[in-house]
Design an enzyme around this catalytic site. Structure first.
Site, PDB file in Angstrom:
ATOM      1  CB  CYS A 175      14.743 -20.272  26.555  1.00  0.00           C
ATOM      2  SG  CYS A 175      16.440 -20.709  26.789  1.00  0.00           S
TER       3      CYS A 175
HETATM    4  N1  LIG Z   1      16.703 -21.949  20.409  1.00  0.00           N
HETATM    5  C1  LIG Z   1      17.030 -22.444  21.562  1.00  0.00           C
HETATM    6  O1  LIG Z   1      17.689 -21.828  22.381  1.00  0.00           O
HETATM    7  C2  LIG Z   1      16.627 -23.834  21.935  1.00  0.00           C
HETATM    8  C3  LIG Z   1      15.619 -24.452  21.252  1.00  0.00           C
HETATM    9  N2  LIG Z   1      15.201 -25.682  21.629  1.00  0.00           N
HETATM   10  C4  LIG Z   1      14.129 -26.304  20.861  1.00  0.00           C
HETATM   11  O2  LIG Z   1      13.705 -27.494  21.477  1.00  0.00           O
HETATM   12  C5  LIG Z   1      13.386 -28.486  20.513  1.00  0.00           C
HETATM   13  C6  LIG Z   1      14.139 -29.737  20.816  1.00  0.00           C
HETATM   14  O3  LIG Z   1      15.521 -29.554  20.502  1.00  0.00           O
HETATM   15  P1  LIG Z   1      16.550 -30.758  20.530  1.00  0.00           P
HETATM   16  O4  LIG Z   1      16.598 -31.316  21.916  1.00  0.00           O
HETATM   17  O5  LIG Z   1      17.828 -30.319  19.946  1.00  0.00           O
HETATM   18  O6  LIG Z   1      15.867 -31.760  19.513  1.00  0.00           O
HETATM   19  P2  LIG Z   1      15.834 -33.301  19.496  1.00  0.00           P
HETATM   20  O7  LIG Z   1      15.251 -33.826  20.735  1.00  0.00           O
HETATM   21  O8  LIG Z   1      15.238 -33.707  18.200  1.00  0.00           O
HETATM   22  O9  LIG Z   1      17.391 -33.647  19.487  1.00  0.00           O
HETATM   23  C7  LIG Z   1      18.125 -33.580  18.318  1.00  0.00           C
HETATM   24  C8  LIG Z   1      19.384 -34.411  18.447  1.00  0.00           C
HETATM   25  O10 LIG Z   1      20.404 -33.600  18.964  1.00  0.00           O
HETATM   26  C9  LIG Z   1      20.869 -34.152  20.210  1.00  0.00           C
HETATM   27  N3  LIG Z   1      21.113 -32.999  21.076  1.00  0.00           N
HETATM   28  C10 LIG Z   1      20.233 -32.161  21.615  1.00  0.00           C
HETATM   29  N4  LIG Z   1      20.857 -31.207  22.319  1.00  0.00           N
HETATM   30  C11 LIG Z   1      22.173 -31.473  22.185  1.00  0.00           C
HETATM   31  C12 LIG Z   1      23.333 -30.891  22.672  1.00  0.00           C
HETATM   32  N5  LIG Z   1      23.287 -29.812  23.475  1.00  0.00           N
HETATM   33  N6  LIG Z   1      24.522 -31.433  22.356  1.00  0.00           N
HETATM   34  C13 LIG Z   1      24.602 -32.536  21.577  1.00  0.00           C
HETATM   35  N7  LIG Z   1      23.521 -33.145  21.079  1.00  0.00           N
HETATM   36  C14 LIG Z   1      22.335 -32.628  21.391  1.00  0.00           C
HETATM   37  C15 LIG Z   1      19.791 -35.090  20.676  1.00  0.00           C
HETATM   38  O11 LIG Z   1      20.284 -36.153  21.442  1.00  0.00           O
HETATM   39  P3  LIG Z   1      20.126 -36.183  23.042  1.00  0.00           P
HETATM   40  O12 LIG Z   1      18.770 -35.634  23.378  1.00  0.00           O
HETATM   41  O13 LIG Z   1      20.274 -37.623  23.371  1.00  0.00           O
HETATM   42  O14 LIG Z   1      21.237 -35.344  23.564  1.00  0.00           O
HETATM   43  C16 LIG Z   1      19.249 -35.592  19.371  1.00  0.00           C
HETATM   44  O15 LIG Z   1      20.019 -36.634  18.870  1.00  0.00           O
HETATM   45  C17 LIG Z   1      13.706 -27.873  19.152  1.00  0.00           C
HETATM   46  O16 LIG Z   1      12.523 -27.376  18.600  1.00  0.00           O
HETATM   47  C18 LIG Z   1      14.641 -26.736  19.482  1.00  0.00           C
HETATM   48  O17 LIG Z   1      14.533 -25.666  18.574  1.00  0.00           O
HETATM   49  C19 LIG Z   1      15.774 -26.351  22.663  1.00  0.00           C
HETATM   50  C20 LIG Z   1      16.763 -25.779  23.405  1.00  0.00           C
HETATM   51  C21 LIG Z   1      17.321 -24.487  23.055  1.00  0.00           C
HETATM   52  N1  LIG Z   2      15.953 -22.930  25.250  1.00  0.00           N
HETATM   53  C1  LIG Z   2      14.770 -23.163  24.705  1.00  0.00           C
HETATM   54  N2  LIG Z   2      14.373 -22.394  23.688  1.00  0.00           N
HETATM   55  C2  LIG Z   2      13.207 -22.692  23.145  1.00  0.00           C
HETATM   56  C3  LIG Z   2      12.385 -23.707  23.607  1.00  0.00           C
HETATM   57  N3  LIG Z   2      11.284 -23.760  22.849  1.00  0.00           N
HETATM   58  C4  LIG Z   2      11.431 -22.783  21.929  1.00  0.00           C
HETATM   59  N4  LIG Z   2      12.577 -22.128  22.115  1.00  0.00           N
HETATM   60  C5  LIG Z   2      13.096 -20.997  21.367  1.00  0.00           C
HETATM   61  O1  LIG Z   2      12.406 -19.816  21.757  1.00  0.00           O
HETATM   62  C6  LIG Z   2      12.015 -19.089  20.586  1.00  0.00           C
HETATM   63  C7  LIG Z   2      10.843 -18.151  20.851  1.00  0.00           C
HETATM   64  O2  LIG Z   2      11.278 -17.142  21.724  1.00  0.00           O
HETATM   65  P1  LIG Z   2      10.318 -15.951  22.264  1.00  0.00           P
HETATM   66  O3  LIG Z   2      11.227 -15.148  23.119  1.00  0.00           O
HETATM   67  O4  LIG Z   2       9.846 -15.207  21.068  1.00  0.00           O
HETATM   68  O5  LIG Z   2       9.203 -16.554  23.021  1.00  0.00           O
HETATM   69  C8  LIG Z   2      11.710 -20.214  19.624  1.00  0.00           C
HETATM   70  O6  LIG Z   2      11.643 -19.796  18.283  1.00  0.00           O
HETATM   71  C9  LIG Z   2      12.867 -21.165  19.893  1.00  0.00           C
HETATM   72  O7  LIG Z   2      14.041 -20.828  19.215  1.00  0.00           O
HETATM   73  C10 LIG Z   2      12.822 -24.476  24.705  1.00  0.00           C
HETATM   74  O8  LIG Z   2      12.141 -25.390  25.210  1.00  0.00           O
HETATM   75  N5  LIG Z   2      14.026 -24.154  25.217  1.00  0.00           N
END
Ligand SMILES: NC(=O)C1=CN([C@@H]2O[C@H](COP(=O)(O)OP(=O)(O)OC[C@H]3O[C@@H](n4cnc5c(N)ncnc54)[C@H](OP(=O)(O)O)[C@@H]3O)[C@@H](O)[C@H]2O)C=CC1
Ligand SMILES: Nc1nc2c(ncn2[C@@H]2O[C@H](COP(=O)(O)O)[C@@H](O)[C@H]2O)c(=O)[nH]1
Length: 327
Positions: A175
């Site tokens: 991340c």
């Molecule tokens: N657990 C974590 O800390 C994180 C996990 N991830 C993982 O990355 C993958 C992609 O995630 P994600 O980009 O949400 O999925 P998507 O690309 O499917 O986006 C989902 C929707 O949410 C919008 N979106 C995404 N981020 C935000 C935000 N910060 N504020 C408002 N709208 C938002 C996107 O629009 P738009 O792209 O146009 O903004 C889209 O419409 C997932 O599997 C997720 O779990 C990603 C980042 C953090």
């Molecule tokens: N900010 C982001 N978080 C992400 C992304 N892809 C996955 N994840 C999150 O990380 C955990 C796994 O964490 P780990 O410490 O066990 O390796 C996963 O389940 C998601 O919630 C990303 O691209 N950006």
């Protein structure tokens, strides 16, 4: 919030042992009406899980959540798992086509036992509306919603109908959300888990930041029913990531779901790619996790996971970034 800490800052305090052997300790957990061998689920990421691993995990009595990055395969995946008498556990996003997919499942009389709504910023109307859509269209599915990092978010998603919430914004190994946006639970994931768990009336999945098997016990202590793990599962021979050789040593690729490698473009990138040392078979790691957790239960002075939930603890230090390099 009073105390801010992370996994590496906590030590759990032993209580008198009540077993003669660690093998007497039971690591199983009931989640969404099914009993699983461990309170652990491999992350729903493309370098962590594929159909083969999902099948194996379900057959062996472990929980899994299939990723959502090959959307066209999901319907057949659900059908195939259920035809084999196994549970189906899939992920969805929140975009318009995902609404149609949920309807397509219903039209085909397919109700996945578990559906995880998987987006970065889960405290949003987009997730609330998707929870409501799934609950209306597929009322038999157990809905996990996330990711979130505050008690308000947990309560709102639960009130919208979520059966469990997933806590963790930015603590993951690949991340870079914490660096690129300044937001999240990176560096204090364990305290955030405790904060959220106090507000929760349904199960919580602690997601991200697990670096050692002891962190699983710590997650349980601070309120997790399940623990989602990516990096510790990335390096196995079964892992879907590419195998890479460097200076005669084998590694596996592990990349973030919001990395450019997943997205295929450099837009709103919040994840990176890294190499993880090759570490043998997944089965061996699951067995070692079970043994270590049995040992944790014995140190907690009990025979089941519940014993861990009440142990005392000390805070030994506080640092950020969970021991990870910044990039
Ligand atoms: N657990 C974590 O800390 C994180 C996990 N991830 C993982 O990355 C993958 C992609 O995630 P994600 O980009 O949400 O999925 P998507 O690309 O499917 O986006 C989902 C929707 O949410 C919008 N979106 C995404 N981020 C935000 C935000 N910060 N504020 C408002 N709208 C938002 C996107 O629009 P738009 O792209 O146009 O903004 C889209 O419409 C997932 O599997 C997720 O779990 C990603 C980042 C953090
Ligand atoms: N900010 C982001 N978080 C992400 C992304 N892809 C996955 N994840 C999150 O990380 C955990 C796994 O964490 P780990 O410490 O066990 O390796 C996963 O389940 C998601 O919630 C990303 O691209 N950006």
């Amino acid at each position: 919030m009073e105390n801010v800490f992370d996994y590496e800052d906590i030590q759990l305090i032993p209580a008198k042992c009540v077993v003669n052997s660690r093998s007497e300790c039971d690591t199983s957990i009931t989640f969404g009406g099914r009993k699983f061998k461990l309170p652990v689920v491999p992350a729903n990421m493309q370098t962590i899980i594929d159909e083969t691993i999902a099948l194996k995990l379900a057959e062996e009595g472990y929980f899994y959540i299939m990723h959502r990055f090959q959307p066209e395969k999901r319907l057949d995946f659900v059908k195939d798992m259920q035809e084999r008498g196994l549970y189906a556990s899939i992920s969805v996003g929140v975009k318009e086509e995902e609404y149609r997919f949920i309807e397509e499942l219903a039209t085909n009389n397919l109700t996945p036992e578990y559906i995880t709504i998987d987006i970065a910023h889960g405290h949003s109307n987009a997730v609330i509306e998707m929870i409501q859509h799934i609950k209306k269209t597929l009322p038999g599915s157990f809905v996990i919603a996330g990711n979130v990092g505050t008690p308000e978010a947990v309560r709102e998603l639960e009130n919208a109908g979520a059966d469990a919430t997933k806590v963790g914004i930015g603590p993951g190994k690949v991340c870079i959300t914490k660096i690129k946006t300044g937001f999240g639970t990176g560096g204090w994931q364990l305290a955030a888990l405790r904060w959220c768990a106090k507000a929760a009336s349904k199960p919580i999945i602690a997601d991200g930041g697990i670096r050692t098997h002891g962190d699983i016990a710590k997650s349980v202590r601070f309120g997790a029913s399940m623990v989602m793990i990516g990096s510790l599962f990335a390096g196995h021979e079964e892992s879907p990531g590419e195998t890479v050789e460097r200076d005669g040593k084998l590694y596996k690729e592990y990349f973030g779901s919001a990395s450019e490698f997943q997205k295929g473009e450099r837009k709103n990138v919040e994840g990176k790619k890294m190499l993880v040392e090759h570490r043998g078979s997944l089965k061996d790691t699951l067995i070692e996790m079970e043994q270590d957790l049995q040992s944790s239960i014995s140190y907690a002075g009990g025979k089941t996971l519940d014993a861990i939930r009440n142990v005392d603890y000390v805070i030994v230090k506080n640092s950020i970034f969970n021991g990870d390099k910044v990039y």
